[in-house]
Design an enzyme around this catalytic site. Structure first.
Site, short mmCIF file in Angstrom:
data_model
loop_
_atom_site.label_atom_id
_atom_site.label_comp_id
_atom_site.label_asym_id
_atom_site.label_seq_id
_atom_site.Cartn_x
_atom_site.Cartn_y
_atom_site.Cartn_z
CB VAL A 63 -0.99 0.04 1.20
CG1 VAL A 63 -2.00 -1.08 1.11
CG2 VAL A 63 -0.25 0.01 2.53
CG ASN A 89 -6.39 -4.45 8.52
OD1 ASN A 89 -6.63 -4.36 9.73
ND2 ASN A 89 -5.58 -5.38 8.04
CB SER A 141 -4.13 2.30 17.05
OG SER A 141 -3.64 1.88 18.32
CE1 TYR A 154 0.51 0.53 14.52
CE2 TYR A 154 -0.19 1.28 16.67
CZ TYR A 154 -0.38 0.49 15.57
OH TYR A 154 -1.48 -0.35 15.50
CB ALA A 156 2.82 10.23 14.49
CB SER A 157 1.08 6.21 11.33
OG SER A 157 0.78 5.09 12.15
CE LYS A 158 -2.46 1.97 12.97
NZ LYS A 158 -3.17 1.33 11.86
CB ILE A 187 -6.69 -6.79 18.63
CG1 ILE A 187 -7.56 -5.52 18.76
CG2 ILE A 187 -7.45 -7.95 17.99
CD1 ILE A 187 -8.81 -5.65 19.60
#
Ligand code: NAP
Length: 246
Positions: A63, A89, A141, A154, A156-158, A187
């Protein structure tokens, strides 16, 4: 059959949460494009989905590579003629405290987790806008909302995904496109299996329901957002986290 004969493309669907979403949507009657870097595992998931009586198309896709996105969507529309649901996802982690975080690990996480959502959404919007209908569901998240030591890239990306989701919702509501996010807590998947037991125990202590979630818990929220029952919902985040953040 809440998604009968809909067409869904799910990125990172070869395992974990993406696979659970693919199977749950297939059980509701959707035909599924499984877009993942791992084509062998995608073939296996496609076999499981065909066993449920709907069509499945494995597509090899990274992606973060803009050059691969258009052809992936072409394959999907050639096979199924349309796209009703895009689930962004695919995601990775490359954890380290900020002072130790390598620039390439920052870039890799942002490119896959955030730029990937932008690139795939852009391609889907072109098709959905012509159809005057579509659902974009982005997997964010809990750490987008509470932060997490060691996950600057992570989280920051979410958090970026949340802003992007709301912007898509505002820009394309008039074309019948709904965009929402699901923000999972902890999860049980390969992504979290690698964490030390001590870290897992600490995390469990912060979850009021005192248990980790399953991929199916996230899939249930995604199926709801994809269904007609959620047609009046856009620009929202559904938290699936056992009460970890409220
Ligand atoms: P996972 O088990 O690691 O599965 C992720 C899948 O995405 C893998 O099949 C992986 O393929 C694929 N993938 C990785 N990079 C890709 C790329 N560039 N293009 C296409 N596919 C790619 O992870 P998961 O736990 O199911 O997580 C799924 C999503 O939920 C992620 O966005 C994650 O951030 C989010 N999430 C998870 C949790 C959790 O507790 N598990 C919590 C909050 C949010 P390879 O195996 O080939 O890399």
């Amino acid at each position: 059959m809440r998604l009968k004969d809909s067409v869904a493309l799910i990125t990172g669907a070869a395992q974990g949460i993406g696979r659970a979403i693919a199977i749950s949507m297939a059980k509701e009657g959707a035909h599924i494009g499984i877009a993942d870097t791992n084509i062998e595992k995608s073939e296996v998931v496609a076999g499981e989905i065909r066993g449920l009586g709907v069509k499945a198309l494995p597509i090899q896709l990274d992606v973060s590579k803009s050059g691969e996105i258009a052809s992936a969507f072409e394959k999907l529309t050639k096979e199924f003629g349309r796209i009703d649901i895009l689930v962004n996802n695919a995601g990775i982690t490359k954890d380290a405290l900020i002072l130790r975080m390598k620039e390439e690990d920052w870039d890799a996480v942002i490119n896959i987790n955030l730029k990937g959502v932008f690139l795939c959404s852009k391609e889907a919007i072109k098709i959905m806008a012509k159809q005057q209908y579509g659902k974009i569901i982005n997997i964010a998240s809990v750490v987008a909302f509470i932060g997490n030591p060691g996950q600057a890239n992570y989280s920051a990306s979410k958090a970026g995904i949340v802003g992007l989701t709301k912007t898509i919702a505002r820009e394309y509501a008039s074309r019948g496109i709904r965009a929402n996010a699901v923000a999972p807590g902890f999860i049980q998947t390969a992504m979290t299996d690698i964490l030390p037991e001590k870290v897992k125990d600490e995390m469990k202590g912060n979850i009021p329901l005192n248990q980790f979630g399953l991929p199916e818990d996230v899939a249930n929220a995604a199926v709801f957002l994809a269904s007609k029952e959620a047609d009046y919902i856009t620009g929202q985040v559904i938290h699936v986290n056992g009460g970890m953040y409220m």
